[in-house]
Design a protein around this motif. Structure first.
Motif, mmCIF file in Angstrom:
data_model
loop_
_atom_site.group_PDB
_atom_site.id
_atom_site.type_symbol
_atom_site.label_atom_id
_atom_site.label_comp_id
_atom_site.label_asym_id
_atom_site.label_seq_id
_atom_site.Cartn_x
_atom_site.Cartn_y
_atom_site.Cartn_z
ATOM 1 N N SER A 136 -0.338 -11.337 11.107
ATOM 2 C CA SER A 136 -0.080 -10.761 9.788
ATOM 3 C C SER A 136 1.400 -10.852 9.470
ATOM 4 O O SER A 136 2.244 -11.008 10.361
ATOM 5 C CB SER A 136 -0.536 -9.300 9.739
ATOM 6 O OG SER A 136 0.255 -8.499 10.595
ATOM 7 N N VAL A 137 1.705 -10.701 8.185
ATOM 8 C CA VAL A 137 3.099 -10.745 7.745
ATOM 9 C C VAL A 137 3.894 -9.608 8.368
ATOM 10 O O VAL A 137 4.994 -9.820 8.905
ATOM 11 C CB VAL A 137 3.178 -10.691 6.205
ATOM 12 C CG1 VAL A 137 4.610 -10.451 5.745
ATOM 13 C CG2 VAL A 137 2.642 -11.980 5.600
ATOM 14 N N VAL A 138 3.363 -8.382 8.326
ATOM 15 C CA VAL A 138 4.141 -7.255 8.835
ATOM 16 C C VAL A 138 4.313 -7.329 10.352
ATOM 17 O O VAL A 138 5.367 -6.952 10.873
ATOM 18 C CB VAL A 138 3.519 -5.904 8.419
ATOM 19 C CG1 VAL A 138 3.616 -5.703 6.929
ATOM 20 C CG2 VAL A 138 2.102 -5.756 8.910
ATOM 21 N N GLN A 139 3.300 -7.845 11.088
ATOM 22 C CA GLN A 139 3.457 -7.974 12.530
ATOM 23 C C GLN A 139 4.555 -8.979 12.863
ATOM 24 O O GLN A 139 5.334 -8.780 13.804
ATOM 25 C CB GLN A 139 2.144 -8.404 13.179
ATOM 26 C CG GLN A 139 2.228 -8.534 14.696
ATOM 27 C CD GLN A 139 2.581 -7.231 15.375
ATOM 28 O OE1 GLN A 139 1.888 -6.234 15.218
ATOM 29 N NE2 GLN A 139 3.687 -7.208 16.120
ATOM 30 N N SER A 140 4.634 -10.050 12.081
ATOM 31 C CA SER A 140 5.714 -11.025 12.292
ATOM 32 C C SER A 140 7.070 -10.375 12.087
ATOM 33 O O SER A 140 8.022 -10.634 12.834
ATOM 34 C CB SER A 140 5.548 -12.207 11.333
ATOM 35 O OG SER A 140 4.338 -12.888 11.572
ATOM 36 N N VAL A 142 7.731 -7.111 12.393
ATOM 37 C CA VAL A 142 7.939 -6.175 13.497
ATOM 38 C C VAL A 142 8.416 -6.923 14.738
ATOM 39 O O VAL A 142 9.369 -6.516 15.410
ATOM 40 C CB VAL A 142 6.652 -5.382 13.798
ATOM 41 C CG1 VAL A 142 6.791 -4.606 15.111
ATOM 42 C CG2 VAL A 142 6.332 -4.433 12.657
ATOM 43 N N SER A 143 7.762 -8.044 15.039
ATOM 44 C CA SER A 143 8.130 -8.829 16.215
ATOM 45 C C SER A 143 9.558 -9.366 16.111
ATOM 46 O O SER A 143 10.253 -9.524 17.122
ATOM 47 C CB SER A 143 7.150 -9.993 16.395
ATOM 48 O OG SER A 143 5.837 -9.514 16.603
ATOM 49 N N ALA A 144 9.992 -9.646 14.876
ATOM 50 C CA ALA A 144 11.347 -10.168 14.647
ATOM 51 C C ALA A 144 12.393 -9.055 14.583
ATOM 52 O O ALA A 144 13.590 -9.339 14.478
ATOM 53 C CB ALA A 144 11.375 -10.982 13.361
ATOM 54 N N GLY A 145 11.938 -7.803 14.623
ATOM 55 C CA GLY A 145 12.865 -6.684 14.560
ATOM 56 C C GLY A 145 13.280 -6.300 13.155
ATOM 57 O O GLY A 145 14.173 -5.467 12.963
#
Length: 243
Positions: A136-140, A142-145
């Motif tokens: 998902s867009v938001v998980q990406s 989150v993963s990127a900080g």
């Protein structure tokens, strides 16, 4: 040979929507379980979810674990291409797509395959461990900080997924996680209608309970919290949990 597995499954349109674009599958005799969530932004999401479950229902009995995993992966690729072809047909007004999360259990090993934001969890010693990472867009972010988990829960893009069966490039990228099964483990598969409605602690507490149908009980709790999306749950427990 796949040992006996106890399993529960349930699905519901939710407290707001009238159409249910989710689907699920329970085949404890071969250790195969799945949840699909038709993509709401695409006409025909329910068609895509149903096509995936039909394919999984036809995985033959008697396959070795590696062959069963390969058959699921190949079937997802074939279904993905078939859905893309359906959308390309002249005059077609649908673009059917769906998330998928599938669990394969065999003895003391498990494997998960997924695309999208439907999730798999492992419930061990009262703690819910997430086995999947949302596409998902938001998980990406989150993963990127760029976002915290708390910020992601309020972000208006939280329903935008980046991977699905029937959408995207010709070849579907399918993620995988594997691990070992321990006594008393339970596995939970669900669509986002569950985890976006209930807190993790309530999901864990309910999933480890002794209710006659823990999947239905989870949905009942989600409906009590006015679940705004379709809600689908599959819970699987290896036989070791009942010795």
């Amino acid at each position: 040979m796949t040992p006996s597995i106890r399993a529960w499954s349930a699905t519901h349109p939710g407290a707001v929507r009238t159409q249910n674009q989710d689907a699920c599958l329970c085949r404890p005799e071969i250790g195969l379980f799945a949840v699909a969530d038709g993509v709401g932004g695409h006409n025909g999401g329910e068609i895509a979810a149903a096509r995936v479950m039909e394919m999984l229902s036809l995985i033959p009995d008697g396959l070795a674990p590696a062959a069963r995993l390969a058959a699921v992966r190949a079937g997802l690729q074939d279904t993905h291409r078939a859905l893309l072809d359906m959308a390309r047909q002249p005059g077609s007004h649908i673009a059917p797509a769906t998330t998928i999360v599938a669990l394969l259990l065999d003895g003391d090993h498990f494997a998960c395959l997924w695309a999208g934001d439907s999730r798999a969890y492992l419930l061990r010693d009262g703690v819910l461990h997430r086995l999947t990472t949302d596409h998902s867009v938001v998980q990406s972010l989150v993963s990127a900080g760029a976002l915290t988990e708390a910020e992601a829960e309020q972000d208006p893009r939280q329903n935008v997924i980046t991977r699905a069966v029937g959408a995207g490039p010709e070849a579907l990228s399918i993620a995988k996680s594997i691990g070992e099964v321990q006594p008393d483990d339970r596995f939970l598969l669900c669509s986002d209608g569950l985890y976006k409605t209930l807190e993790v602690e309530e999901i864990a507490r309910t999933a480890m309970g002794d209710a006659a149908d823990v999947a239905q009980q989870l949905i009942t709790r989600a409906l009590a919290q006015t679940a705004r999306d379709n809600v689908t749950v599959v819970v699987a427990a290896p036989q070791a949990a009942y010795r």
